[in-house]
Write a protein that holds these residues in place. Sequence first.
Motif, PDB file in Angstrom:
ATOM      1  N   GLN A 269       0.832  -1.209   0.000  1.00  0.00           N
ATOM      2  CA  GLN A 269       0.000   0.000   0.000  1.00  0.00           C
ATOM      3  C   GLN A 269       0.864   1.256   0.000  1.00  0.00           C
TER       4      GLN A 269
ATOM      5  N   THR B 102       1.131   4.071  -2.955  1.00  0.00           N
ATOM      6  CA  THR B 102       0.776   5.454  -2.627  1.00  0.00           C
ATOM      7  C   THR B 102       1.914   6.409  -2.975  1.00  0.00           C
TER       8      THR B 102
ATOM      9  N   THR C 278       2.298   6.713  -6.825  1.00  0.00           N
ATOM     10  CA  THR C 278       1.166   7.450  -7.398  1.00  0.00           C
ATOM     11  C   THR C 278       1.299   8.921  -7.114  1.00  0.00           C
ATOM     12  N   LYS C 279       1.698   9.283  -5.906  1.00  0.00           N
ATOM     13  CA  LYS C 279       1.890  10.687  -5.532  1.00  0.00           C
ATOM     14  C   LYS C 279       2.997  11.322  -6.377  1.00  0.00           C
TER      15      LYS C 279
END
Length: 150
Positions: free
Chosen positions: A138, A142, A145-146
Motif C-alpha cells: 500500500q 501510494t 502514485t503521488k
Amino acid sequence: MARRILVDADACPVKDEIYKVAWRLNVPVTIVSNSPIRVPAHPLIDRVVVGDGFDAADDWIAERAGPGAVVVTADILLADRCLKAGASGLAPNGKPFTTSSIGAAIATRAIMADLRAGGEQIGGPAAFSRIDRSRFLQALDTMLTKIGRS
C-alpha cells in the motif's frame, strides 16, 4: 521527474511485491546488491552488483537517489542520505522514512547500538509479517502514485 525504485536488495524481503507494483505502474526498478541476486527477466527490472566493499550498495544508491526515486531499505542511515537528496524512503515493513521522522529513527538506532555495545541483551526486530507485507504494498503504491501526479 521520472519515477523509479532503487532497492537495497541484499536482505530485502519484499522484492516480489516491488516487481508487482512496478509492472502495474510501469516504473523501472534497480536491484542493488553486493552479490548476484536472481531477478525477473523484464525490461523494467535492472540488477546492479556493486561488490563487497563496505557500504558499496549504499553509496551506489545514495549517489543516484533524488526526486522521483523511491528507495526501499531497512538501513536508516541510507534512508537519511536519500531523503537529503530529495528521494522518498520506504522500509520493507511499509513504514515511510520522512524528514520529520528520520532524526528520531537515527537517535533510536544509536541508543540501541550503545546498549548492544554495553552487553545488553535487547533482542532483534519483530518477525516480518503478512501485515508488514500488505502495509508495504500500500505504501509503495501510494508513494509512486503521488510522485506520478507531481
